[in-house]
Design an enzyme around this catalytic site. Structure first.
Site, PDB file in Angstrom:
ATOM      1  N   ASP A 182      -1.574   3.246  -0.866  1.00  0.00           N
ATOM      2  CA  ASP A 182      -1.402   1.799  -0.943  1.00  0.00           C
ATOM      3  C   ASP A 182      -2.622   1.224  -1.658  1.00  0.00           C
ATOM      4  O   ASP A 182      -3.731   1.240  -1.132  1.00  0.00           O
ATOM      5  CB  ASP A 182      -1.279   1.209   0.471  1.00  0.00           C
ATOM      6  CG  ASP A 182      -1.088  -0.294   0.431  1.00  0.00           C
ATOM      7  OD1 ASP A 182      -0.147  -0.744  -0.238  1.00  0.00           O
ATOM      8  OD2 ASP A 182      -1.891  -1.015   1.058  1.00  0.00           O
ATOM      9  N   GLU A 266       3.202   2.652  -5.299  1.00  0.00           N
ATOM     10  CA  GLU A 266       4.123   1.557  -5.599  1.00  0.00           C
ATOM     11  C   GLU A 266       4.113   1.272  -7.086  1.00  0.00           C
ATOM     12  O   GLU A 266       3.065   1.329  -7.739  1.00  0.00           O
ATOM     13  CB  GLU A 266       3.714   0.295  -4.832  1.00  0.00           C
ATOM     14  CG  GLU A 266       4.273   0.269  -3.432  1.00  0.00           C
ATOM     15  CD  GLU A 266       3.892  -1.001  -2.708  1.00  0.00           C
ATOM     16  OE1 GLU A 266       4.794  -1.710  -2.245  1.00  0.00           O
ATOM     17  OE2 GLU A 266       2.690  -1.276  -2.597  1.00  0.00           O
ATOM     18  N   CYS A 319       8.062  -0.914   9.918  1.00  0.00           N
ATOM     19  CA  CYS A 319       7.299  -0.091  10.863  1.00  0.00           C
ATOM     20  C   CYS A 319       7.557   1.377  10.503  1.00  0.00           C
ATOM     21  O   CYS A 319       8.711   1.799  10.426  1.00  0.00           O
ATOM     22  CB  CYS A 319       7.737  -0.371  12.297  1.00  0.00           C
ATOM     23  SG  CYS A 319       7.168   0.877  13.463  1.00  0.00           S
ATOM     24  N   CYS A 338       4.528  -3.618  16.462  1.00  0.00           N
ATOM     25  CA  CYS A 338       5.958  -3.565  16.152  1.00  0.00           C
ATOM     26  C   CYS A 338       6.743  -4.105  17.355  1.00  0.00           C
ATOM     27  O   CYS A 338       6.609  -3.580  18.459  1.00  0.00           O
ATOM     28  CB  CYS A 338       6.375  -2.129  15.843  1.00  0.00           C
ATOM     29  SG  CYS A 338       8.164  -1.971  15.655  1.00  0.00           S
ATOM     30  N   ASP A 348      -2.321  -1.742   5.957  1.00  0.00           N
ATOM     31  CA  ASP A 348      -2.373  -0.899   4.753  1.00  0.00           C
ATOM     32  C   ASP A 348      -2.013   0.560   5.037  1.00  0.00           C
ATOM     33  O   ASP A 348      -1.335   1.210   4.244  1.00  0.00           O
ATOM     34  CB  ASP A 348      -3.763  -0.983   4.103  1.00  0.00           C
ATOM     35  CG  ASP A 348      -4.107  -2.411   3.697  1.00  0.00           C
ATOM     36  OD1 ASP A 348      -3.161  -3.195   3.472  1.00  0.00           O
ATOM     37  OD2 ASP A 348      -5.305  -2.733   3.614  1.00  0.00           O
TER      38      ASP A 348
HETATM   39 ZN   LIG Z   1       8.356   0.265  15.302  1.00  0.00          ZN
END
Ligand SMILES: [Zn+2]
Length: 386
Positions: A182, A266, A319, A338, A348
């Protein structure tokens, strides 16, 4: 495996050579602009696209005209190379991989020319047609077959030669490792194995200095000597930032390619992002572009697999433990819990793990473009109509 490698060295031309170099920069630029006009006009008037061969023949005729006989003073192969570059630029435009070729202005990165043949490095000096040997700072041996060289001048009046060679390359051994990266602003890069590469502090120091010098520049009167001097000062800092930055990226990409067989990153829309005027962001964007470029060619040299993830894939919002997509995540949230599986997630690190997962999915054929599209739609709150 034979690969192309480019080595860059600083050259130290004497006064006469500086003059002859200026003629080469000017003439190759002239050839580019002249034939760009020709090509445009031919198309406007008769819808006919001129080819490299057409241009090359016209150039031979042009050199015989008194008004343009100064073109004979420079290496004819360099003029031909300029036509080849124009042809390549047209080719890229037709393939839609580049913008329409632009006219070259003096300065603006256009002070360069290519020398495609008869180049030698002997006793620390570079031999090219039309020039007496030019002093060269060789910091590494060039024993390989030289394909061509490109000579350039920076806005800070330094001269460089980029020597492109054909090199026999032995790919690195397999290591059976995969990594997701990332690339960010806060840190230079956070990797899925937990490694953090910080931004180099020198860049920050220079960035401050740059802002100061730029402010000074804006205060100087337009067209004055002081303004010209100050502009050079600004260019020098830009150059320093770039050198430190590129050097650091080389260390990073070499390490990543050495220690991983599969590399997932990415695919960022750099062209769109560079329009941003925030300095830290501009530097980060330029770094992203350079990092991707280096990873691509170094992976190619070593039979590594580089996977680029669709930039709309919600790598931060998902997540990595349960695939829940957190619609409420904002740019400020560096850490989040989460709501589904209650895992504490570092923004990150979580993103880099998702990038790796998605990269492996794509390689194994599970992560199709439509799945990415669906995820993107989920992330932005859409419902798929089918
Ligand atoms: Zn999760």
């Amino acid at each position: 495996m034979l690969i192309k490698k480019t080595y860059k060295f600083r050259i130290y031309p004497n006064k006469n050579q500086v003059e002859l170099l200026a003629k080469h920069f000017g003439s190759t630029r002239f050839v580019w602009n002249y034939f760009l006009t020709e090509r445009k006009q031919s198309y406007l008037e008769s819808k006919k696209s001129l080819t490299f061969y057409d241009n090359s023949q016209a150039l031979t005729v042009l050199k015989k005209v008194d008004e343009f006989n100064w073109l004979k003073k420079v290496n004819s192969q360099s003029l031909q190379a300029s036509l080849k570059d124009l042809d390549t630029a047209y080719g890229r435009f037709f393939k839609k991989s580049a913008m329409f070729p632009k006219f070259k202005k003096k300065g603006f990165c256009a002070d360069s020319f290519r020398c495609p043949q008869s180049v030698k490095i002997v006793d620390g000096k570079m031999q090219i047609p039309k020039f007496k040997p030019i002093k060269l700072n060789v910091h590494r041996e060039v024993e390989d077959k030289i394909l061509f060289v490109t000579i350039s001048k920076t806005s800070t009046n330094k001269y460089f030669v980029a020597i492109t060679c054909e090199v026999e390359n032995n790919p690195l051994p397999e290591v059976n490792k995969a990594i997701g990266i990332d690339l960010g602003i806060k840190n230079f890069a956070v990797c899925s194995d937990g490694t953090i590469f910080e931004n180099i502090k020198t860049t920050k120091k220079y960035a401050k200095k740059l802002m100061y010098e730029q402010r000074q520049l804006s205060k100087k009167q337009k067209g004055s000597n002081n303004r010209a001097k100050q502009r050079k000062q600004v260019a020098l800092i830009h150059e320093k930032i770039r050198n430190v930055r590129v050097d650091n990226i080389h260390k990073f990409t070499t390490q990543i390619v050495k220690t991983n067989d599969i590399i997932a990153i990415e695919n960022l829309n750099v062209r769109g992002m560079i329009k941003n005027h925030n300095l830290a962001k501009v530097i980060a964007d330029a770094s992203w572009y350079e990092t991707t470029r280096q990873l691509a060619y170094k992976s190619g040299w070593n039979s590594r697999k580089l996977v680029k993830i669709d930039r709309f894939f919600p790598s931060s919002k998902t997540c990595n433990m349960c695939n829940f997509i957190n619609q409420n995540l904002t740019l400020k949230d560096r850490e989040w819990i989460c709501p589904n599986c209650k895992t504490v997630l570092d923004r990150d690190l979580n993103a880099s793990k998702n990038i790796l997962k998605q990269g492996l999915n794509i390689i194994s054929g599970c992560g199709t473009q439509s799945e990415i599209k669906q995820k993107r739609n989920e992330a932005s709150g859409f419902k798929q109509s089918l």
